[in-house]
Design an enzyme around this catalytic site. Structure first.
Site, PDB file in Angstrom:
ATOM      1  N   ASN A 145       0.859  -1.188   0.000  1.00 36.45           N
ATOM      2  CA  ASN A 145       0.000   0.000   0.000  1.00 36.45           C
ATOM      3  C   ASN A 145       0.892   1.233   0.000  1.00 36.45           C
ATOM      4  O   ASN A 145       1.454   1.588   1.026  1.00 36.45           O
ATOM      5  CB  ASN A 145      -0.908  -0.040   1.241  1.00 36.45           C
ATOM      6  CG  ASN A 145      -1.773   1.205   1.358  1.00 36.45           C
ATOM      7  OD1 ASN A 145      -1.817   2.033   0.431  1.00 36.45           O
ATOM      8  ND2 ASN A 145      -2.455   1.350   2.479  1.00 36.45           N
ATOM      9  N   TRP A 146       1.011   1.848  -1.164  1.00 33.16           N
ATOM     10  CA  TRP A 146       1.934   2.987  -1.301  1.00 33.16           C
ATOM     11  C   TRP A 146       1.372   4.254  -0.671  1.00 33.16           C
ATOM     12  O   TRP A 146       2.085   5.249  -0.558  1.00 33.16           O
ATOM     13  CB  TRP A 146       2.228   3.244  -2.775  1.00 33.16           C
ATOM     14  CG  TRP A 146       2.950   2.142  -3.491  1.00 33.16           C
ATOM     15  CD1 TRP A 146       3.241   0.875  -3.019  1.00 33.16           C
ATOM     16  CD2 TRP A 146       3.497   2.195  -4.817  1.00 33.16           C
ATOM     17  NE1 TRP A 146       3.912   0.162  -3.967  1.00 33.16           N
ATOM     18  CE2 TRP A 146       4.081   0.939  -5.080  1.00 33.16           C
ATOM     19  CE3 TRP A 146       3.537   3.178  -5.804  1.00 33.16           C
ATOM     20  CZ2 TRP A 146       4.710   0.652  -6.301  1.00 33.16           C
ATOM     21  CZ3 TRP A 146       4.155   2.904  -7.013  1.00 33.16           C
ATOM     22  CH2 TRP A 146       4.741   1.648  -7.250  1.00 33.16           C
ATOM     23  N   LYS A 147       0.101   4.260  -0.331  1.00 34.74           N
ATOM     24  CA  LYS A 147      -0.552   5.442   0.247  1.00 34.74           C
ATOM     25  C   LYS A 147      -0.306   6.675  -0.642  1.00 34.74           C
ATOM     26  O   LYS A 147      -0.302   6.560  -1.858  1.00 34.74           O
ATOM     27  CB  LYS A 147      -0.098   5.643   1.696  1.00 34.74           C
ATOM     28  CG  LYS A 147      -0.290   4.362   2.535  1.00 34.74           C
ATOM     29  CD  LYS A 147      -0.084   4.556   4.001  1.00 34.74           C
ATOM     30  CE  LYS A 147      -0.269   3.210   4.712  1.00 34.74           C
ATOM     31  NZ  LYS A 147      -0.153   3.296   6.167  1.00 34.74           N
ATOM     32  N   HIS A 199      -9.547   0.752   4.977  1.00 33.36           N
ATOM     33  CA  HIS A 199      -8.256   1.017   5.614  1.00 33.36           C
ATOM     34  C   HIS A 199      -8.447   1.978   6.785  1.00 33.36           C
ATOM     35  O   HIS A 199      -9.297   2.873   6.733  1.00 33.36           O
ATOM     36  CB  HIS A 199      -7.276   1.614   4.594  1.00 33.36           C
ATOM     37  CG  HIS A 199      -5.882   1.659   5.126  1.00 33.36           C
ATOM     38  ND1 HIS A 199      -5.440   2.664   5.950  1.00 33.36           N
ATOM     39  CD2 HIS A 199      -4.850   0.790   4.992  1.00 33.36           C
ATOM     40  CE1 HIS A 199      -4.183   2.414   6.285  1.00 33.36           C
ATOM     41  NE2 HIS A 199      -3.798   1.290   5.719  1.00 33.36           N
ATOM     42  N   GLU A 242      -6.866   4.478   7.730  1.00 35.67           N
ATOM     43  CA  GLU A 242      -6.762   5.909   7.405  1.00 35.67           C
ATOM     44  C   GLU A 242      -8.050   6.419   6.771  1.00 35.67           C
ATOM     45  O   GLU A 242      -8.445   7.572   6.969  1.00 35.67           O
ATOM     46  CB  GLU A 242      -5.534   6.144   6.513  1.00 35.67           C
ATOM     47  CG  GLU A 242      -4.247   6.069   7.330  1.00 35.67           C
ATOM     48  CD  GLU A 242      -3.072   5.424   6.631  1.00 35.67           C
ATOM     49  OE1 GLU A 242      -3.017   5.430   5.387  1.00 35.67           O
ATOM     50  OE2 GLU A 242      -2.198   4.885   7.346  1.00 35.67           O
ATOM     51  N   GLU A 268      -5.106  -4.827  10.738  1.00 39.03           N
ATOM     52  CA  GLU A 268      -4.116  -3.766  10.900  1.00 39.03           C
ATOM     53  C   GLU A 268      -4.427  -2.970  12.170  1.00 39.03           C
ATOM     54  O   GLU A 268      -5.267  -2.058  12.134  1.00 39.03           O
ATOM     55  CB  GLU A 268      -4.144  -2.821   9.695  1.00 39.03           C
ATOM     56  CG  GLU A 268      -3.804  -3.480   8.386  1.00 39.03           C
ATOM     57  CD  GLU A 268      -3.262  -2.478   7.379  1.00 39.03           C
ATOM     58  OE1 GLU A 268      -2.107  -2.631   6.975  1.00 39.03           O
ATOM     59  OE2 GLU A 268      -3.969  -1.513   7.037  1.00 39.03           O
ATOM     60  N   GLY A 316       2.528   2.712  10.695  1.00 37.99           N
ATOM     61  CA  GLY A 316       3.404   3.868  10.503  1.00 37.99           C
ATOM     62  C   GLY A 316       4.123   4.323  11.758  1.00 37.99           C
ATOM     63  O   GLY A 316       4.689   5.415  11.797  1.00 37.99           O
ATOM     64  N   SER A 334       3.634  -1.603  10.280  1.00 35.00           N
ATOM     65  CA  SER A 334       5.084  -1.537  10.452  1.00 35.00           C
ATOM     66  C   SER A 334       5.784  -2.860  10.140  1.00 35.00           C
ATOM     67  O   SER A 334       6.747  -3.234  10.806  1.00 35.00           O
ATOM     68  CB  SER A 334       5.444  -1.068  11.867  1.00 35.00           C
ATOM     69  OG  SER A 334       4.956   0.238  12.098  1.00 35.00           O
ATOM     70  N   GLY A 388       2.952  -0.964   4.281  1.00 38.04           N
ATOM     71  CA  GLY A 388       2.936   0.442   3.906  1.00 38.04           C
ATOM     72  C   GLY A 388       4.339   0.914   3.561  1.00 38.04           C
ATOM     73  O   GLY A 388       4.832   0.688   2.448  1.00 38.04           O
ATOM     74  N   GLY A 389       5.003   1.541   4.518  1.00 38.40           N
ATOM     75  CA  GLY A 389       6.303   2.175   4.286  1.00 38.40           C
ATOM     76  C   GLY A 389       7.309   1.288   3.566  1.00 38.40           C
ATOM     77  O   GLY A 389       7.960   1.729   2.605  1.00 38.40           O
TER      78      GLY A 389
HETATM   79  P1  13P Z   1       3.076   0.722   7.561  1.00 38.45           P
HETATM   80  O1  13P Z   1       3.638  -0.575   7.049  1.00 38.45           O
HETATM   81  O2  13P Z   1       3.757   1.928   7.004  1.00 38.45           O
HETATM   82  O3  13P Z   1       2.961   0.721   9.048  1.00 38.45           O
HETATM   83  O4  13P Z   1       1.570   0.811   6.992  1.00 38.45           O
HETATM   84  C1  13P Z   1       0.735  -0.282   7.149  1.00 38.45           C
HETATM   85  C2  13P Z   1      -0.496  -0.032   6.383  1.00 38.45           C
HETATM   86  O5  13P Z   1      -1.298   0.809   6.727  1.00 38.45           O
HETATM   87  C3  13P Z   1      -0.724  -0.842   5.176  1.00 38.45           C
HETATM   88  O6  13P Z   1      -2.008  -0.672   4.689  1.00 38.45           O
END
Ligand code: 13P
Length: 255
Positions: free
Chosen positions: A10-12, A95, A97, A166, A172, A212, A233-234
Protein backbone atom coordinates in the site's frame (compact mmCIF):
# COMPACT_ATOMS: atom_id res chain seq x y z
CA UNK A 1 -5.40 -26.51 5.24
CA UNK A 2 -3.04 -24.58 3.06
CA UNK A 3 -3.98 -21.08 2.04
CA UNK A 4 -1.97 -19.08 -0.47
CA UNK A 5 -0.73 -16.02 1.45
CA UNK A 6 -1.21 -12.55 0.04
CA UNK A 7 1.22 -9.64 0.32
CA UNK A 8 -0.06 -6.19 -0.53
CA UNK A 9 2.01 -3.06 -0.99
CA UNK A 10 0.00 0.00 0.00
CA UNK A 11 1.93 2.99 -1.30
CA UNK A 12 -0.55 5.44 0.25
CA UNK A 13 0.04 9.08 -0.78
CA UNK A 14 3.60 8.57 -2.04
CA UNK A 15 5.58 8.61 -5.31
CA UNK A 16 5.52 10.89 -8.30
CA UNK A 17 4.90 9.28 -11.67
CA UNK A 18 8.55 8.74 -12.46
CA UNK A 19 9.21 7.15 -9.08
CA UNK A 20 6.13 4.98 -9.42
CA UNK A 21 7.15 3.70 -12.84
CA UNK A 22 10.68 2.96 -11.62
CA UNK A 23 9.38 1.10 -8.55
CA UNK A 24 6.91 -0.91 -10.63
CA UNK A 25 9.66 -1.87 -13.07
CA UNK A 26 11.97 -2.91 -10.22
CA UNK A 27 9.24 -4.95 -8.53
CA UNK A 28 8.44 -6.78 -11.73
CA UNK A 29 12.12 -7.61 -12.20
CA UNK A 30 12.53 -8.97 -8.67
CA UNK A 31 9.16 -10.57 -7.98
CA UNK A 32 7.57 -11.79 -11.21
CA UNK A 33 7.09 -15.53 -10.99
CA UNK A 34 7.64 -15.80 -7.23
CA UNK A 35 5.61 -18.87 -6.33
CA UNK A 36 3.47 -19.66 -3.32
CA UNK A 37 2.32 -16.12 -2.67
CA UNK A 38 -0.15 -13.70 -4.26
CA UNK A 39 1.22 -10.18 -4.73
CA UNK A 40 -0.82 -7.00 -5.03
CA UNK A 41 0.69 -3.57 -5.61
CA UNK A 42 -1.50 -0.58 -4.69
CA UNK A 43 -0.07 2.71 -6.05
CA UNK A 44 -1.86 6.08 -5.91
CA UNK A 45 -4.87 6.21 -8.24
CA UNK A 46 -3.24 8.29 -11.03
CA UNK A 47 -0.56 5.61 -11.49
CA UNK A 48 -2.95 2.65 -11.69
CA UNK A 49 -2.92 2.71 -15.49
CA UNK A 50 0.87 2.75 -15.52
CA UNK A 51 0.88 -0.11 -13.01
CA UNK A 52 -1.54 -2.12 -15.09
CA UNK A 53 0.59 -1.60 -18.22
CA UNK A 54 3.97 -2.18 -16.55
CA UNK A 55 2.83 -5.33 -14.71
CA UNK A 56 0.77 -6.73 -17.59
CA UNK A 57 1.49 -10.41 -18.13
CA UNK A 58 3.39 -10.70 -14.83
CA UNK A 59 2.33 -12.53 -11.67
CA UNK A 60 1.88 -9.22 -9.83
CA UNK A 61 -1.63 -7.81 -9.48
CA UNK A 62 -2.68 -4.18 -9.22
CA UNK A 63 -4.97 -2.90 -6.48
CA UNK A 64 -6.62 0.43 -5.72
CA UNK A 65 -6.35 1.97 -2.25
CA UNK A 66 -9.94 3.17 -2.13
CA UNK A 67 -13.23 3.16 -4.03
CA UNK A 68 -16.50 5.07 -4.02
CA UNK A 69 -19.56 2.99 -3.12
CA UNK A 70 -21.84 4.32 -5.89
CA UNK A 71 -21.38 2.80 -9.35
CA UNK A 72 -21.64 6.09 -11.29
CA UNK A 73 -23.01 9.60 -11.10
CA UNK A 74 -22.23 13.13 -9.95
CA UNK A 75 -19.43 12.33 -7.48
CA UNK A 76 -16.57 14.61 -8.50
CA UNK A 77 -13.15 13.24 -7.72
CA UNK A 78 -14.24 9.70 -6.93
CA UNK A 79 -13.65 6.33 -8.63
CA UNK A 80 -16.24 3.57 -8.67
CA UNK A 81 -15.56 -0.14 -8.69
CA UNK A 82 -16.93 -0.24 -12.25
CA UNK A 83 -14.36 2.35 -13.33
CA UNK A 84 -11.53 0.61 -11.50
CA UNK A 85 -12.51 -2.79 -12.90
CA UNK A 86 -10.87 -2.05 -16.24
CA UNK A 87 -7.53 -1.41 -14.61
CA UNK A 88 -7.20 -3.22 -11.26
CA UNK A 89 -8.11 -6.62 -9.85
CA UNK A 90 -8.05 -5.75 -6.13
CA UNK A 91 -9.26 -2.89 -3.92
CA UNK A 92 -8.38 -2.05 -0.31
CA UNK A 93 -11.60 -1.35 1.57
CA UNK A 94 -11.89 0.07 5.08
CA UNK A 95 -8.26 1.02 5.61
CA UNK A 96 -7.85 2.64 9.02
CA UNK A 97 -6.76 5.91 7.41
CA UNK A 98 -10.05 5.96 5.50
CA UNK A 99 -11.94 5.16 8.70
CA UNK A 100 -10.11 7.49 11.09
CA UNK A 101 -8.66 10.29 8.95
CA UNK A 102 -11.55 10.55 6.49
CA UNK A 103 -14.34 9.51 8.84
CA UNK A 104 -15.62 6.47 6.96
CA UNK A 105 -18.26 4.70 9.00
CA UNK A 106 -18.74 0.95 9.25
CA UNK A 107 -21.79 1.42 7.00
CA UNK A 108 -19.77 3.20 4.33
CA UNK A 109 -17.15 0.46 4.44
CA UNK A 110 -19.91 -2.15 4.04
CA UNK A 111 -21.34 -0.32 1.02
CA UNK A 112 -17.88 -0.08 -0.55
CA UNK A 113 -17.26 -3.77 0.07
CA UNK A 114 -20.51 -4.68 -1.66
CA UNK A 115 -19.72 -2.46 -4.63
CA UNK A 116 -16.30 -4.08 -5.04
CA UNK A 117 -17.75 -7.59 -4.89
CA UNK A 118 -20.59 -6.65 -7.25
CA UNK A 119 -18.03 -5.41 -9.78
CA UNK A 120 -16.20 -8.74 -9.62
CA UNK A 121 -13.13 -7.23 -7.97
CA UNK A 122 -11.28 -8.71 -5.00
CA UNK A 123 -11.38 -6.69 -1.80
CA UNK A 124 -8.74 -6.51 0.89
CA UNK A 125 -11.00 -5.69 3.84
CA UNK A 126 -9.02 -3.86 6.51
CA UNK A 127 -10.02 -3.96 10.18
CA UNK A 128 -8.23 -3.08 13.40
CA UNK A 129 -8.46 -1.41 16.75
CA UNK A 130 -7.13 1.90 18.04
CA UNK A 131 -4.54 1.95 20.82
CA UNK A 132 -7.09 3.12 23.40
CA UNK A 133 -9.47 0.37 22.33
CA UNK A 134 -6.77 -2.26 22.87
CA UNK A 135 -5.82 -0.77 26.22
CA UNK A 136 -9.48 -0.88 27.28
CA UNK A 137 -9.68 -4.57 26.34
CA UNK A 138 -12.04 -3.93 23.45
CA UNK A 139 -10.00 -5.39 20.58
CA UNK A 140 -12.27 -8.38 19.94
CA UNK A 141 -15.40 -6.23 20.26
CA UNK A 142 -14.08 -3.72 17.73
CA UNK A 143 -13.12 -6.44 15.25
CA UNK A 144 -16.54 -8.05 15.72
CA UNK A 145 -18.32 -4.74 15.12
CA UNK A 146 -16.28 -3.99 11.98
CA UNK A 147 -16.72 -7.49 10.54
CA UNK A 148 -20.40 -7.78 11.44
CA UNK A 149 -21.15 -4.51 9.68
CA UNK A 150 -19.00 -5.27 6.63
CA UNK A 151 -20.62 -8.69 6.15
CA UNK A 152 -24.17 -7.66 7.01
CA UNK A 153 -25.65 -7.90 3.51
CA UNK A 154 -23.47 -10.78 2.27
CA UNK A 155 -24.65 -14.38 1.88
CA UNK A 156 -21.12 -15.68 1.77
CA UNK A 157 -17.54 -14.74 0.93
CA UNK A 158 -15.90 -15.51 -2.40
CA UNK A 159 -13.15 -18.10 -2.22
CA UNK A 160 -9.84 -16.66 -1.12
CA UNK A 161 -11.39 -13.55 0.43
CA UNK A 162 -8.80 -11.35 2.15
CA UNK A 163 -9.08 -9.59 5.50
CA UNK A 164 -6.22 -7.36 6.62
CA UNK A 165 -5.85 -7.10 10.38
CA UNK A 166 -4.12 -3.77 10.90
CA UNK A 167 -4.00 -2.53 14.49
CA UNK A 168 -4.06 1.26 14.15
CA UNK A 169 -1.37 1.73 16.81
CA UNK A 170 1.05 -0.32 14.71
CA UNK A 171 0.56 1.57 11.45
CA UNK A 172 3.40 3.87 10.50
CA UNK A 173 4.70 3.90 14.08
CA UNK A 174 7.43 1.28 13.96
CA UNK A 175 5.52 -0.50 16.76
CA UNK A 176 4.96 -3.80 14.95
CA UNK A 177 2.55 -6.03 16.84
CA UNK A 178 4.29 -9.01 18.42
CA UNK A 179 3.68 -12.27 16.55
CA UNK A 180 1.60 -13.42 19.56
CA UNK A 181 -0.64 -10.35 19.54
CA UNK A 182 -1.06 -10.47 15.76
CA UNK A 183 -1.78 -14.22 15.81
CA UNK A 184 -4.35 -13.85 18.58
CA UNK A 185 -6.26 -11.14 16.69
CA UNK A 186 -6.08 -12.97 13.35
CA UNK A 187 -7.39 -16.14 15.03
CA UNK A 188 -10.25 -14.09 16.47
CA UNK A 189 -11.05 -12.74 13.01
CA UNK A 190 -11.08 -16.29 11.63
CA UNK A 191 -13.41 -17.56 14.35
CA UNK A 192 -15.75 -14.60 13.81
CA UNK A 193 -15.89 -15.49 10.10
CA UNK A 194 -16.72 -19.07 11.06
CA UNK A 195 -19.53 -17.88 13.35
CA UNK A 196 -20.92 -15.58 10.66
CA UNK A 197 -20.55 -17.98 7.72
CA UNK A 198 -19.12 -21.47 8.21
CA UNK A 199 -15.91 -23.36 8.93
CA UNK A 200 -15.06 -23.88 5.27
CA UNK A 201 -15.29 -20.15 4.56
CA UNK A 202 -13.20 -19.33 7.64
CA UNK A 203 -10.52 -21.85 6.67
CA UNK A 204 -10.30 -20.48 3.13
CA UNK A 205 -10.14 -16.79 4.10
CA UNK A 206 -6.69 -15.23 3.96
CA UNK A 207 -5.93 -12.97 6.92
CA UNK A 208 -3.04 -10.56 6.50
CA UNK A 209 -1.26 -8.69 9.25
CA UNK A 210 -0.42 -5.04 8.62
CA UNK A 211 1.38 -2.42 10.69
CA UNK A 212 5.08 -1.54 10.45
CA UNK A 213 5.95 -4.80 8.71
CA UNK A 214 9.65 -5.02 7.80
CA UNK A 215 11.82 -7.72 6.24
CA UNK A 216 12.95 -8.52 9.79
CA UNK A 217 9.57 -8.65 11.53
CA UNK A 218 7.71 -10.49 8.79
CA UNK A 219 9.56 -13.76 9.36
CA UNK A 220 7.99 -14.46 12.75
CA UNK A 221 4.65 -12.98 11.75
CA UNK A 222 4.37 -15.15 8.64
CA UNK A 223 5.15 -18.25 10.72
CA UNK A 224 1.93 -17.84 12.74
CA UNK A 225 -0.83 -20.31 11.84
CA UNK A 226 -3.57 -17.73 11.26
CA UNK A 227 -1.46 -15.08 9.49
CA UNK A 228 -1.59 -15.44 5.72
CA UNK A 229 0.64 -12.65 4.47
CA UNK A 230 1.03 -8.96 5.08
CA UNK A 231 -0.27 -5.56 4.09
CA UNK A 232 2.78 -3.34 3.89
CA UNK A 233 2.94 0.44 3.91
CA UNK A 234 6.30 2.18 4.29
CA UNK A 235 8.44 -0.85 3.42
CA UNK A 236 6.52 -1.35 0.17
CA UNK A 237 8.06 1.85 -1.23
CA UNK A 238 11.51 0.27 -1.36
CA UNK A 239 11.89 -2.49 -3.96
CA UNK A 240 14.51 -4.40 -1.96
CA UNK A 241 12.48 -4.31 1.27
CA UNK A 242 9.22 -5.29 -0.39
CA UNK A 243 10.96 -8.09 -2.31
CA UNK A 244 12.50 -9.40 0.91
CA UNK A 245 9.09 -9.34 2.63
CA UNK A 246 7.38 -11.17 -0.23
CA UNK A 247 10.16 -13.76 -0.39
CA UNK A 248 9.97 -14.35 3.39
CA UNK A 249 6.21 -14.90 3.19
CA UNK A 250 6.63 -17.32 0.29
CA UNK A 251 9.31 -19.22 2.23
CA UNK A 252 7.15 -19.43 5.35
CA UNK A 253 4.29 -20.82 3.26
CA UNK A 254 6.55 -23.47 1.76
CA UNK A 255 7.48 -24.86 5.22
P1 13P B 1 3.08 0.72 7.56
O1 13P B 1 3.64 -0.58 7.05
O2 13P B 1 3.76 1.93 7.00
O3 13P B 1 2.96 0.72 9.05
O4 13P B 1 1.57 0.81 6.99
C1 13P B 1 0.73 -0.28 7.15
C2 13P B 1 -0.50 -0.03 6.38
O5 13P B 1 -1.30 0.81 6.73
C3 13P B 1 -0.72 -0.84 5.18
O6 13P B 1 -2.01 -0.67 4.69
Amino acid sequence: MSRTPVVGGNWKLNTNRQQARALLTALRASLDGLGGVELVVCPPAPWLGDASDLLDGSSLSVGAQNVHAEPAGAFTGEQSAAILAGTVSHVIVGHSERRHVFGESDETVAAKLRSVLDAGLRPLLAVGELQEEREAGWTAAVLRRQLTSAFEALDGLPEGFVVAYEPVWAIGTGLTATPEIAQEACAQVRSMIEERFDATTAEATRIQYGGSVTPGSVVQLAAQPDIDGALVGGASLDADSFTAICSAVAEAAAR
